[in-house]
Design a protein around this motif. Structure first.
Motif, PDB file in Angstrom:
ATOM      1  N   SER A  99     -15.560 -28.763  -6.804  1.00  0.00           N
ATOM      2  CA  SER A  99     -14.759 -28.495  -5.900  1.00  0.00           C
ATOM      3  C   SER A  99     -13.434 -28.346  -6.390  1.00  0.00           C
ATOM      4  N   GLU A 100     -13.288 -28.218  -7.732  1.00  0.00           N
ATOM      5  CA  GLU A 100     -12.007 -27.713  -8.291  1.00  0.00           C
ATOM      6  C   GLU A 100     -11.848 -26.361  -8.453  1.00  0.00           C
TER       7      GLU A 100
ATOM      8  N   PRO B  54      -8.968 -21.041  -7.984  1.00  0.00           N
ATOM      9  CA  PRO B  54      -9.592 -22.505  -7.236  1.00  0.00           C
ATOM     10  C   PRO B  54     -10.679 -22.297  -6.097  1.00  0.00           C
ATOM     11  N   SER B  55     -11.305 -23.464  -5.968  1.00  0.00           N
ATOM     12  CA  SER B  55     -12.367 -23.299  -4.979  1.00  0.00           C
ATOM     13  C   SER B  55     -11.719 -22.788  -3.424  1.00  0.00           C
TER      14      SER B  55
ATOM     15  N   GLN C 189     -10.778 -23.545   0.123  1.00  0.00           N
ATOM     16  CA  GLN C 189     -10.335 -24.630   0.792  1.00  0.00           C
ATOM     17  C   GLN C 189     -10.460 -24.806   2.444  1.00  0.00           C
ATOM     18  N   GLY C 190     -10.693 -25.896   2.736  1.00  0.00           N
ATOM     19  CA  GLY C 190     -10.718 -26.087   4.424  1.00  0.00           C
ATOM     20  C   GLY C 190     -12.053 -25.985   4.753  1.00  0.00           C
TER      21      GLY C 190
ATOM     22  N   SER D  84     -19.162 -21.024  -1.155  1.00  0.00           N
ATOM     23  CA  SER D  84     -18.552 -21.385  -0.049  1.00  0.00           C
ATOM     24  C   SER D  84     -19.434 -21.063   1.249  1.00  0.00           C
TER      25      SER D  84
END
Length: 116
Positions: free
Chosen positions: A22-23, A37-38, A40-41, A80
């Motif tokens: 997840s980082e 970054p991964s 988000q949301g 994702s």
């Protein structure tokens, strides 16, 4: 982490792609480093296959000659979509393609100018 990255950079390989869940991802190539970054949301449903999707997306980016940031974004976007669902991935239609491009653009904006 710096010690690990220094060790990996001594390897004579064309690309190092470190998935960090997840980082996000860290990439190294020819003395250059990038962090992406991964996405988000997301509502994570099942992480099965996320790593494979990440590596597959990154490999496509690498084979296309994309920048490190684009390679990382492609890997993270691929993952994702997988982790948001159960089972076999949905058919990747034009709507999902547009969503993937939006996610990629957002990640590239997030990591613009960021140094590892």
């Amino acid at each position: 982490m710096a010690e690990v990255m220094h060790h990996f950079q001594s390897w004579e390989v064309p690309l190092i792609y470190l998935r960090m869940g997840s980082e996000g991802v860290c990439l190294m190539q020819a003395g250059r480093q990038a962090f992406v970054p991964s996405v988000q949301g997301l509502k994570v449903v099942d992480t099965t296959g996320g790593g494979n999707a990440s590596s597959g997306g990154a490999l496509i980016g690498y084979c296309r000659g994309c920048s490190l940031e684009e390679i990382g974004a492609m890997g993270n976007v691929s993952a994702s979509f997988i982790i948001e669902q159960w089972g076999v991935p949905k058919l990747f239609d034009e709507t999902l393609h547009k969503e993937a491009e939006m996610r990629k653009k957002a990640l590239l904006e997030m990591c613009a100018g960021e140094k590892v």
